[in-house]
Write a protein that holds these residues in place. Structure first.
Motif, PDB file in Angstrom:
ATOM      1  N   SER A  80       0.837  -1.210   0.000  1.00  0.00           N
ATOM      2  CA  SER A  80       0.000   0.000   0.000  1.00  0.00           C
ATOM      3  C   SER A  80       0.865   1.250   0.000  1.00  0.00           C
ATOM      4  CB  SER A  80      -0.921   0.001   1.222  1.00  0.00           C
ATOM      5  OG  SER A  80      -1.809  -1.097   1.202  1.00  0.00           O
ATOM      6  N   GLU A  81       1.891   1.257   0.824  1.00  0.00           N
ATOM      7  CA  GLU A  81       2.776   2.423   0.896  1.00  0.00           C
ATOM      8  C   GLU A  81       3.500   2.645  -0.430  1.00  0.00           C
ATOM      9  OE1 GLU A  81       6.036   5.067   1.646  1.00  0.00           O
ATOM     10  OE2 GLU A  81       6.234   2.979   1.004  1.00  0.00           O
ATOM     11  N   GLN A  82       3.891   1.529  -1.060  1.00  0.00           N
ATOM     12  CA  GLN A  82       4.547   1.646  -2.357  1.00  0.00           C
ATOM     13  C   GLN A  82       3.594   2.217  -3.405  1.00  0.00           C
ATOM     14  OE1 GLN A  82       5.703  -2.091  -4.190  1.00  0.00           O
ATOM     15  NE2 GLN A  82       7.526  -1.161  -5.079  1.00  0.00           N
ATOM     16  N   GLY A  83       2.306   1.777  -3.334  1.00  0.00           N
ATOM     17  CA  GLY A  83       1.308   2.311  -4.265  1.00  0.00           C
ATOM     18  C   GLY A  83       1.087   3.796  -4.069  1.00  0.00           C
ATOM     19  N   ILE A  84       1.032   4.236  -2.798  1.00  0.00           N
ATOM     20  CA  ILE A  84       0.845   5.674  -2.533  1.00  0.00           C
ATOM     21  C   ILE A  84       2.058   6.468  -3.014  1.00  0.00           C
ATOM     22  CG2 ILE A  84       0.549   7.399  -0.724  1.00  0.00           C
ATOM     23  CD1 ILE A  84      -0.918   5.319   0.925  1.00  0.00           C
ATOM     24  N   GLU A  85       3.247   5.917  -2.779  1.00  0.00           N
ATOM     25  CA  GLU A  85       4.463   6.610  -3.215  1.00  0.00           C
ATOM     26  C   GLU A  85       4.468   6.795  -4.735  1.00  0.00           C
ATOM     27  OE1 GLU A  85       9.353   6.170  -2.960  1.00  0.00           O
ATOM     28  OE2 GLU A  85       8.044   4.538  -2.305  1.00  0.00           O
ATOM     29  N   HIS A  86       4.088   5.734  -5.446  1.00  0.00           N
ATOM     30  CA  HIS A  86       4.039   5.837  -6.905  1.00  0.00           C
ATOM     31  C   HIS A  86       2.984   6.859  -7.332  1.00  0.00           C
ATOM     32  CE1 HIS A  86       4.585   4.370 -11.037  1.00  0.00           C
ATOM     33  NE2 HIS A  86       3.260   4.477 -11.168  1.00  0.00           N
ATOM     34  N   ALA A  87       1.832   6.838  -6.651  1.00  0.00           N
ATOM     35  CA  ALA A  87       0.762   7.774  -6.991  1.00  0.00           C
ATOM     36  C   ALA A  87       1.195   9.218  -6.767  1.00  0.00           C
ATOM     37  CB  ALA A  87      -0.481   7.460  -6.161  1.00  0.00           C
ATOM     38  N   THR A  88       1.924   9.481  -5.703  1.00  0.00           N
ATOM     39  CA  THR A  88       2.386  10.854  -5.440  1.00  0.00           C
ATOM     40  C   THR A  88       3.398  11.302  -6.491  1.00  0.00           C
ATOM     41  OG1 THR A  88       4.046   9.974  -3.891  1.00  0.00           O
ATOM     42  CG2 THR A  88       1.966  10.722  -2.960  1.00  0.00           C
ATOM     43  N   GLN A  89       4.259  10.375  -6.913  1.00  0.00           N
ATOM     44  CA  GLN A  89       5.234  10.728  -7.953  1.00  0.00           C
ATOM     45  C   GLN A  89       4.536  11.041  -9.272  1.00  0.00           C
ATOM     46  OE1 GLN A  89       7.869   7.356  -8.051  1.00  0.00           O
ATOM     47  NE2 GLN A  89       9.011   7.983  -6.236  1.00  0.00           N
ATOM     48  N   VAL A  90       3.545  10.233  -9.627  1.00  0.00           N
ATOM     49  CA  VAL A  90       2.805  10.467 -10.870  1.00  0.00           C
ATOM     50  C   VAL A  90       2.014  11.774 -10.771  1.00  0.00           C
ATOM     51  CG1 VAL A  90       0.949   9.606 -12.352  1.00  0.00           C
ATOM     52  CG2 VAL A  90       2.679   8.026 -11.473  1.00  0.00           C
ATOM     53  N   THR A  91       1.401  12.007  -9.609  1.00  0.00           N
ATOM     54  CA  THR A  91       0.634  13.247  -9.422  1.00  0.00           C
ATOM     55  C   THR A  91       1.540  14.473  -9.522  1.00  0.00           C
ATOM     56  OG1 THR A  91      -0.907  12.069  -7.975  1.00  0.00           O
ATOM     57  CG2 THR A  91      -0.932  14.465  -7.862  1.00  0.00           C
ATOM     58  N   GLN A  92       2.751  14.339  -8.984  1.00  0.00           N
ATOM     59  CA  GLN A  92       3.711  15.439  -9.080  1.00  0.00           C
ATOM     60  C   GLN A  92       4.077  15.714 -10.537  1.00  0.00           C
ATOM     61  OE1 GLN A  92       4.768  17.393  -6.545  1.00  0.00           O
ATOM     62  NE2 GLN A  92       5.827  18.635  -8.073  1.00  0.00           N
ATOM     63  N   ARG A  93       4.216  14.641 -11.313  1.00  0.00           N
ATOM     64  CA  ARG A  93       4.515  14.819 -12.744  1.00  0.00           C
ATOM     65  C   ARG A  93       3.338  15.474 -13.465  1.00  0.00           C
ATOM     66  NH1 ARG A  93       7.503  16.433 -16.762  1.00  0.00           N
ATOM     67  NH2 ARG A  93       7.017  15.380 -18.740  1.00  0.00           N
ATOM     68  N   ILE A  94       2.110  15.060 -13.129  1.00  0.00           N
ATOM     69  CA  ILE A  94       0.920  15.666 -13.737  1.00  0.00           C
ATOM     70  C   ILE A  94       0.852  17.154 -13.393  1.00  0.00           C
ATOM     71  CG2 ILE A  94      -1.608  15.695 -13.680  1.00  0.00           C
ATOM     72  CD1 ILE A  94      -1.530  12.665 -13.313  1.00  0.00           C
TER      73      ILE A  94
END
Length: 293
Positions: free
Chosen positions: A76-90
């Motif tokens: 779950s933490e890995q999924g959130i980390e990936h989501a934050t990185q993608v959101t930052q790119r967006i």
């Protein structure tokens, strides 16, 4: 009281049988390393052993539960980390598209990348661990996010807590609230960003940027919350490991034989047995045949 030859012989055989029994007991202890090999050897030790073994079995099961908890939380933490990185790119792409210096083709190119990032986030939301969807509450057999034919995202998430029993009477939530990371509102915002870029109209760019920042803050808060629960899980794990060591030590003290003492007792018993055999040989009364030899 008159003592007969048959009485002496019977007592001798009885004592020899008891001596054999003692030797057999020590040999069994030496071969198995256990104080008892059947409950009748020592009922008290046997009953305590059942209780201690049950306790150890429970601790081992809690350890397996903890491993499952680690798996869920880390994934779950890995999924959130990936989501934050993608959101930052967006966000970077949105800022780039909102600066007013881009052509219509440039905006469409940015929209294409955001569309791909949006689908990537949908894939992360459908993450599975051991065949179960970890971002769908207790409905772990259902996919929470669907990519429609027109590129839009549909979200049907369960937000109930998925608990794991980590010690007796203690339940720990190992999943997150998925709507705080992959909710329908978040994907609607991404869709609005993509649509605005494709249309070439970025008059609502600042509003979209504000919404995206709000989603990013919620993601960060959810990551902090699961981090706190992960720290608690580690503390429980340390306590369970201590309990396992104690349970194994108590079980060993209750059932395991002291091999040095068993060897000593066996040696003494062998000496006693030889003496019993020597005494028994003298119990046999001479007969007339012995005098005729």
């Amino acid at each position: 009281m008159r003592v007969t030859q048959s009485m002496l012989a019977a007592n001798s055989l009885k004592n020899l049988s008891k001596s054999y029994s003692n030797m057999g007991k020590y040999q069994d202890q030496l071969a198995t390393g256990k104080k008892i090999n059947r409950p009748s050897d020592d009922p008290v030790v046997a009953i305590k052993g059942m209780f201690y073994r049950t306790n150890l079995t429970e601790v081992e099961q809690y350890k397996r539960n903890l491993n499952e908890g680690y798996q869920w939380m880390e994934s779950s933490e890995q999924g959130i980390e990936h989501a934050t990185q993608v959101t930052q790119r967006i966000r970077e792409l949105l800022v780039q598209g909102n600066n007013g210096s881009n052509s219509t083709e440039d905006l469409k190119a940015i929209a294409v990348e955001i569309g791909q990032l949006k689908e990537d986030l949908a894939g992360v939301a459908n993450t599975q661990v051991a065949g179960r969807y970890i971002f769908n509450g207790t409905k772990t057999d259902s996919k929470p996010v669907t990519i429609n034919g027109d590129g839009t995202i549909s979200v049907a998430m369960n937000t109930e807590a998925f608990n794991v029993e980590v010690s007796k009477g203690v339940q720990l939530k190992v999943n997150i609230n998925p709507t705080n990371v992959f909710g329908q509102e978040f994907f609607n915002t991404l869709q609005s960003i993509e649509d605005s870029l494709n249309s070439g109209n970025m008059t609502n760019g600042d509003e979209l940027l504000s919404k995206l920042d709000g989603h990013f803050d919620v993601m960060s808060a959810e990551r902090s919350e699961i981090g706190a629960r992960y720290n608690r899980l580690e503390m429980i794990d340390a306590r369970i490991q201590d309990q396992e060591i104690i349970a194994n030590r108590i079980l060993s003290e209750n059932e395991d034989a002291d091999l040095e003492r068993v060897i000593t007792d066996l040696t003494i018993q062998e000496s006693i047995h030889r003496a019993s055999l020597a005494v028994g040989s003298k119990v046999i009364q001479p007969t007339l045949i012995d005098f005729l030899r």
